[in-house]
Design an enzyme around this catalytic site. Sequence first.
Site, short mmCIF file in Angstrom:
data_model
loop_
_atom_site.label_atom_id
_atom_site.label_comp_id
_atom_site.label_asym_id
_atom_site.label_seq_id
_atom_site.Cartn_x
_atom_site.Cartn_y
_atom_site.Cartn_z
N TYR A 100 1.79 -54.41 11.17
CA TYR A 100 2.21 -54.60 12.86
C TYR A 100 1.14 -53.76 13.51
CZ TYR A 100 4.39 -54.39 17.26
OH TYR A 100 4.48 -54.39 18.59
N LYS A 132 -2.19 -54.57 16.21
CA LYS A 132 -2.21 -53.95 17.58
C LYS A 132 -3.50 -53.21 17.82
CE LYS A 132 1.30 -55.77 19.43
NZ LYS A 132 1.25 -56.58 20.57
N SER A 178 1.31 -50.67 21.70
CA SER A 178 2.44 -50.11 21.25
C SER A 178 2.32 -48.63 20.79
CB SER A 178 3.29 -50.96 19.99
OG SER A 178 4.16 -50.20 19.39
#
Length: 358
Positions: free
Chosen positions: A168, A172, A144
């Site tokens: 988050y 990643k 992302s």
Amino acid sequence: MIQSKVILITGGAGFIGSHACLVLLEAGYRLIVLDNFSNSSSESLRRVQELAGAEAASRLVVVEGDIRSADDLSRAFRAGVETAGSEVQTTCPVDAVVHFAGLKAVGESIADPLAYWEVNVAGSLQLLSAMRAHGCRTIVFSSSATVYGIPEQVPIPETAPVRPINPYGQTKAAVEQLLADLAASEPCWRIARLRYFNPVGAHPSGRLGEDPQGTPNNLFPFVSQVAVGRRESLQVYGGDWPTPDGSGVRDYIHVMDLAEGHLAALETLLSEEPQLLTANLGSGQGHSVLEVVAAFAQASGRPVPYQLVNRRAGDAACSLADPAFAASRLGWRTQRSLDEMCRDGWAWQQANPKGYSS
Ligand code: NAD
Ligand code: WQD
């Protein structure tokens, strides 16, 4: 008889995964979807089969299971053996993995970091171990733009520092690092780390789309729920950003362009020497929140009332991809405009006002 390649798709029932499944089926691949349906429904895959037609539908196998479970992963890899058929037995029944499965809500990751590290990081570890055990060393990973944190430079090149600012994003970045470590330890891995910008829109049929549970966190699903009358009005987070109209600017990418980006990455990996590649998937074009509101109102013919409120913590003024690497190395660039994102998103919202449970 020539057997088409077998691809294991984790999280294939989700928003991006379902569109990618359709594109990969249409390109002739055999697919095994492993999904625990924690944020999706098997209805999306039924519709993928319906859109793909009978022959292609027969090339999709669904395994309900969890990427954190070694047993579930084994079942998925064994489904690969069955899918490859009895005439040709290959040593590597699954040729590649496209790994979408994961949790993706920034706010939830701040409230429950353990869940995010467990699913996104421990789940990816388990998957990579199963891949190695089954002799599969080709993976396309859903990363992302969130790994860039608050960017110093826009458009953002892949060489920009990886500095996530929430759990988050940390998960990643951790999986990206794990993949780089694997590539360094065993040069036979073929790995694509794809950094998506802001995926939106829907399949143009209106049959597949994004189906967020509860109140949407992201702009696009919120705007479409306001247009369809499920929510009264949108809160625009900040009208005082240093952007042309004061609202935040993002690089929105049509989910069908994104799905095609996965096909391009997969085919690059399968046809070239082993490598680790990292690519932004975005258009390089920015649109402000107020532009999105106006474009959606135009596409839907419905008003989208909004109020300007304070900035949201953790937001950047502007986030845009530098898409040059994807264009030169993958031969891929976005084709669809903001108006098409709104048109297709609206067709999906209108036909499925409550998502797949409509
Ligand atoms: P989604 O939630 O719609 O899809 C994820 C799928 O994974 C769902 O079908 C869910 O049921 C499944 N899943 C979750 N945990 C699982 C587990 N433990 N085992 C098996 N299946 C599991 O999300 P999406 O928008 O399609 O995103 C796909 C991937 O792309 C995610 O990894 C996400 O982090 C990443 N990504 C998404 C965006 C975005 O804005 N949508 C942007 C950048 C990156
Ligand atoms: C877009 C713009 C908001 C909601 C997030 C994740 C990122 C990636 C994509 C997974 C911003 C504004 C939003 C609202 C608003 N996901 N906004 N009112 O924050 O760019 O990226 O999704 O990897 O990791 O962080 O997307 O859609 O939330 O916001 O004004 O109700 O819309 O401030 O300018 P974001 P978004």
